[in-house]
Design a protein around this motif. Structure first.
Motif, PDB file in Angstrom:
ATOM      1  N   GLY A 170       2.283  25.512  40.148  1.00  0.00           N
ATOM      2  CA  GLY A 170       2.420  26.845  39.567  1.00  0.00           C
ATOM      3  C   GLY A 170       1.461  27.061  38.418  1.00  0.00           C
ATOM      4  O   GLY A 170       0.549  26.259  38.162  1.00  0.00           O
ATOM      5  N   THR A 171       1.652  28.175  37.726  1.00  0.00           N
ATOM      6  CA  THR A 171       0.813  28.498  36.580  1.00  0.00           C
ATOM      7  C   THR A 171       1.658  28.529  35.316  1.00  0.00           C
ATOM      8  O   THR A 171       2.859  28.767  35.360  1.00  0.00           O
ATOM      9  CB  THR A 171       0.110  29.853  36.754  1.00  0.00           C
ATOM     10  OG1 THR A 171       1.100  30.890  36.879  1.00  0.00           O
ATOM     11  CG2 THR A 171      -0.788  29.852  37.979  1.00  0.00           C
ATOM     12  N   ARG A 172       0.987  28.302  34.204  1.00  0.00           N
ATOM     13  CA  ARG A 172       1.642  28.334  32.893  1.00  0.00           C
ATOM     14  C   ARG A 172       0.683  28.959  31.889  1.00  0.00           C
ATOM     15  O   ARG A 172      -0.536  28.964  32.108  1.00  0.00           O
ATOM     16  CB  ARG A 172       2.015  26.923  32.441  1.00  0.00           C
ATOM     17  CG  ARG A 172       3.109  26.271  33.277  1.00  0.00           C
ATOM     18  CD  ARG A 172       3.238  24.802  32.938  1.00  0.00           C
ATOM     19  NE  ARG A 172       3.524  24.587  31.535  1.00  0.00           N
ATOM     20  CZ  ARG A 172       3.350  23.413  30.905  1.00  0.00           C
ATOM     21  NH1 ARG A 172       2.862  22.379  31.572  1.00  0.00           N
ATOM     22  NH2 ARG A 172       3.660  23.291  29.647  1.00  0.00           N
ATOM     23  N   PRO A 173       1.197  29.476  30.771  1.00  0.00           N
ATOM     24  CA  PRO A 173       0.295  29.983  29.734  1.00  0.00           C
ATOM     25  C   PRO A 173      -0.711  28.913  29.341  1.00  0.00           C
ATOM     26  O   PRO A 173      -0.373  27.734  29.161  1.00  0.00           O
ATOM     27  CB  PRO A 173       1.244  30.314  28.577  1.00  0.00           C
ATOM     28  CG  PRO A 173       2.540  30.631  29.245  1.00  0.00           C
ATOM     29  CD  PRO A 173       2.620  29.690  30.414  1.00  0.00           C
ATOM     30  N   ALA A 174      -1.964  29.328  29.223  1.00  0.00           N
ATOM     31  CA  ALA A 174      -3.046  28.376  28.991  1.00  0.00           C
ATOM     32  C   ALA A 174      -2.803  27.522  27.755  1.00  0.00           C
ATOM     33  O   ALA A 174      -3.052  26.310  27.761  1.00  0.00           O
ATOM     34  CB  ALA A 174      -4.377  29.121  28.871  1.00  0.00           C
ATOM     35  N   TRP A 175      -2.313  28.135  26.682  1.00  0.00           N
ATOM     36  CA  TRP A 175      -2.155  27.380  25.447  1.00  0.00           C
ATOM     37  C   TRP A 175      -1.086  26.305  25.554  1.00  0.00           C
ATOM     38  O   TRP A 175      -1.126  25.314  24.818  1.00  0.00           O
ATOM     39  CB  TRP A 175      -1.898  28.308  24.270  1.00  0.00           C
ATOM     40  CG  TRP A 175      -3.188  28.850  23.734  1.00  0.00           C
ATOM     41  CD1 TRP A 175      -3.736  30.077  23.949  1.00  0.00           C
ATOM     42  CD2 TRP A 175      -4.136  28.128  22.923  1.00  0.00           C
ATOM     43  NE1 TRP A 175      -4.955  30.174  23.322  1.00  0.00           N
ATOM     44  CE2 TRP A 175      -5.226  28.997  22.677  1.00  0.00           C
ATOM     45  CE3 TRP A 175      -4.164  26.849  22.387  1.00  0.00           C
ATOM     46  CZ2 TRP A 175      -6.329  28.612  21.921  1.00  0.00           C
ATOM     47  CZ3 TRP A 175      -5.255  26.464  21.620  1.00  0.00           C
ATOM     48  CH2 TRP A 175      -6.324  27.339  21.395  1.00  0.00           C
ATOM     49  N   GLU A 176      -0.133  26.450  26.460  1.00  0.00           N
ATOM     50  CA  GLU A 176       0.825  25.361  26.678  1.00  0.00           C
ATOM     51  C   GLU A 176       0.118  24.121  27.215  1.00  0.00           C
ATOM     52  O   GLU A 176       0.399  22.989  26.790  1.00  0.00           O
ATOM     53  CB  GLU A 176       1.924  25.798  27.650  1.00  0.00           C
ATOM     54  CG  GLU A 176       2.895  26.808  27.078  1.00  0.00           C
ATOM     55  CD  GLU A 176       4.039  27.103  28.035  1.00  0.00           C
ATOM     56  OE1 GLU A 176       4.162  26.416  29.062  1.00  0.00           O
ATOM     57  OE2 GLU A 176       4.808  28.042  27.751  1.00  0.00           O
ATOM     58  N   LEU A 177      -0.820  24.315  28.128  1.00  0.00           N
ATOM     59  CA  LEU A 177      -1.561  23.181  28.675  1.00  0.00           C
ATOM     60  C   LEU A 177      -2.550  22.616  27.655  1.00  0.00           C
ATOM     61  O   LEU A 177      -2.797  21.407  27.629  1.00  0.00           O
ATOM     62  CB  LEU A 177      -2.276  23.589  29.950  1.00  0.00           C
ATOM     63  CG  LEU A 177      -1.347  23.867  31.142  1.00  0.00           C
ATOM     64  CD1 LEU A 177      -2.119  24.437  32.310  1.00  0.00           C
ATOM     65  CD2 LEU A 177      -0.630  22.596  31.558  1.00  0.00           C
ATOM     66  N   VAL A 178      -3.102  23.477  26.802  1.00  0.00           N
ATOM     67  CA  VAL A 178      -3.965  22.985  25.731  1.00  0.00           C
ATOM     68  C   VAL A 178      -3.174  22.070  24.805  1.00  0.00           C
ATOM     69  O   VAL A 178      -3.630  20.981  24.417  1.00  0.00           O
ATOM     70  CB  VAL A 178      -4.578  24.158  24.940  1.00  0.00           C
ATOM     71  CG1 VAL A 178      -5.305  23.642  23.694  1.00  0.00           C
ATOM     72  CG2 VAL A 178      -5.544  24.952  25.816  1.00  0.00           C
ATOM     73  N   ASP A 195      -9.725  33.217  33.490  1.00  0.00           N
ATOM     74  CA  ASP A 195      -8.826  33.584  32.396  1.00  0.00           C
ATOM     75  C   ASP A 195      -9.227  33.009  31.050  1.00  0.00           C
ATOM     76  O   ASP A 195      -8.831  33.543  30.012  1.00  0.00           O
ATOM     77  CB  ASP A 195      -7.403  33.108  32.706  1.00  0.00           C
ATOM     78  CG  ASP A 195      -6.704  33.944  33.762  1.00  0.00           C
ATOM     79  OD1 ASP A 195      -7.407  34.648  34.525  1.00  0.00           O
ATOM     80  OD2 ASP A 195      -5.464  33.891  33.839  1.00  0.00           O
ATOM     81  N   GLY A 196      -9.954  31.886  31.042  1.00  0.00           N
ATOM     82  CA  GLY A 196     -10.130  31.180  29.786  1.00  0.00           C
ATOM     83  C   GLY A 196      -8.782  30.730  29.267  1.00  0.00           C
ATOM     84  O   GLY A 196      -7.932  30.266  30.033  1.00  0.00           O
ATOM     85  N   VAL A 197      -8.556  30.889  27.966  1.00  0.00           N
ATOM     86  CA  VAL A 197      -7.240  30.556  27.405  1.00  0.00           C
ATOM     87  C   VAL A 197      -6.442  31.802  27.072  1.00  0.00           C
ATOM     88  O   VAL A 197      -5.386  31.718  26.433  1.00  0.00           O
ATOM     89  CB  VAL A 197      -7.368  29.650  26.153  1.00  0.00           C
ATOM     90  CG1 VAL A 197      -7.875  28.280  26.532  1.00  0.00           C
ATOM     91  CG2 VAL A 197      -8.260  30.290  25.106  1.00  0.00           C
TER      92      VAL A 197
END
Length: 378
Positions: free
Chosen positions: A308-316, A295-297
């Motif tokens: 679970g999973t979360r939107p990438a930018w939240e983890l960034v 997915d990348g970001v």
């Protein structure tokens, strides 16, 4: 209390950690986009500082450029740009283009390894895996002079590295087509038996025993074949993070290097404070890296802390928040914040390649034109 098996660092760690970067590049035909086996000519054309900071690689169509040890991102950026431009000029003189792309985008007709004993041994041992199309990474070294401490930092890097990997994705193309992965390099490189998430180690002795066992088992030829995503460097007193694709621009590389240095500095503080490393299950860690490569970001990442999973930018943004004190201490906060905002607007290298592909109606050569220009953009 410190984790069992650890000991206090015997070497003082400075407030500002050093940083250096190794970048691998492809040499491509300006017309067809195929990989060209002209590395010897390119390296031979370099002189002075650029020659001293260059390295041959595992393919005749690759070169590696290595920055000196730096203490600030301004100098790191200047070194990266100067080395890229020198290598690009030498590539042009050899009839090729230097391109910062992490997987062979079209094809590599000549896949023999350079004439070195070690490379020939790797070819014999690993067979077709050693002759896959070339891939190019970005390796960031952060000064941690105590090896025991470096092992403990690597333990704590484990849950954060999928986020770093997602930010650096720059290889969606293979054989002229979109693979559906933001980092095809990650998928291809994973075929090597010594590649993957860094294992958890009790201490440096545990690390050394494990590496020795893997060499004895024939999985690795030597300790230099530890290709884990983070490791105590075999050559320098550093923690080496090697999870990322080579970045398309120097600004992308500076962002990744700045985040990694701040993350290492943050984790050094955690070790000294006696905070235990999170124990992440290896299967989930591997899944998190796969999701980052896919997915990348632009999509979602696995949250290894909460599940679970979360939107990438939240983890960034979580990563940024965690390392903010270290960014401030190193004087990097404004640079890294600005580059993160730019990346969020422009997209990663993978996103930009796909955008250029769509705009050109699927013409890979147009994508490579953009990548070659980005490689030396100041």
């Amino acid at each position: 209390m410190a984790e069992r098996g650890t000991r206090p660092s015997v070497t003082p760690v400075p407030a500002v950690l050093t940083v250096g970067v190794e970048e691998e590049f492809l040499l491509l035909d300006p017309v067809t986009g195929e990989s060209l086996p002209v590395a010897d000519r390119v390296l031979g054309a370099l002189s002075g500082h650029s020659r001293r900071q260059s390295r041959p690689e595992f393919r005749h169509s690759m070169v590696e450029m290595v920055t000196p040890v730096c203490t600030d991102l301004v100098r790191l950026r200047a070194e990266l740009l100067a080395l890229r431009r020198s290598a690009a000029e030498a590539a042009t003189a050899a009839g090729a283009r230097l391109v910062a792309v992490a997987a062979t985008p079209v094809c590599e007709p000549h896949r023999t390894v350079p004439d070195k004993d070690r490379y020939r041994a790797m070819s014999r041992r690993y067979g077709p895996v050693a002759h896959d199309p070339a891939v190019c990474g970005c390796h960031v070294h952060v000064g941690v002079p105590d090896r025991e401490l470096a092992v403990q930092v690597c333990n704590r890097l484990r849950p954060w590295l999928p986020v770093v990997q997602a930010l650096s994705t720059n290889s969606p193309l293979h054989d002229g087509h979109d693979t559906g992965h933001a980092s095809w390099r990650s998928m291809q490189f994973d075929r090597w038996p010594s590649v993957g998430p860094s294992p958890y180690f009790v201490d440096a002795a545990d690390y050394d025993r494990t590496v020795a066992d893997l060499i004895a088992a024939g999985v690795m030829l030597d300790a230099a074949m530890v290709y884990w995503y983070a490791r105590p460097s075999t050559a320098y007193p550093t923690v080496e993070v090697r999870v990322g694709d080579v970045c398309p621009t120097v600004d992308d590389t500076v962002l990744v290097a700045g985040l990694i240095r701040a993350l290492v500095a943050t984790l050094v503080d955690e070790v000294h404070a006696g905070r235990p490393a999170p124990r992440v299950r290896n299967c989930l860690l591997a899944a998190a890296h796969w999701r980052a490569a896919h997915d990348g970001v632009d999509g979602e990442l696995i949250d290894l802390a909460r599940g679970g999973t979360r939107p990438a930018w939240e983890l960034v943004e979580e990563l940024y928040a965690v390392v903010t004190p270290a960014l401030l201490r190193h004087g990097d906060l404004e640079t890294v914040r600005g580059q993160l905002d730019r990346l969020r607007h422009e997209g990663t290298g993978a996103t930009r390649q796909r955008r250029a592909m769509a705009a050109s109606g699927g013409d890979v050569r147009a994508v490579l034109d953009r990548l070659a220009a980005d490689t030396v953009r100041g």
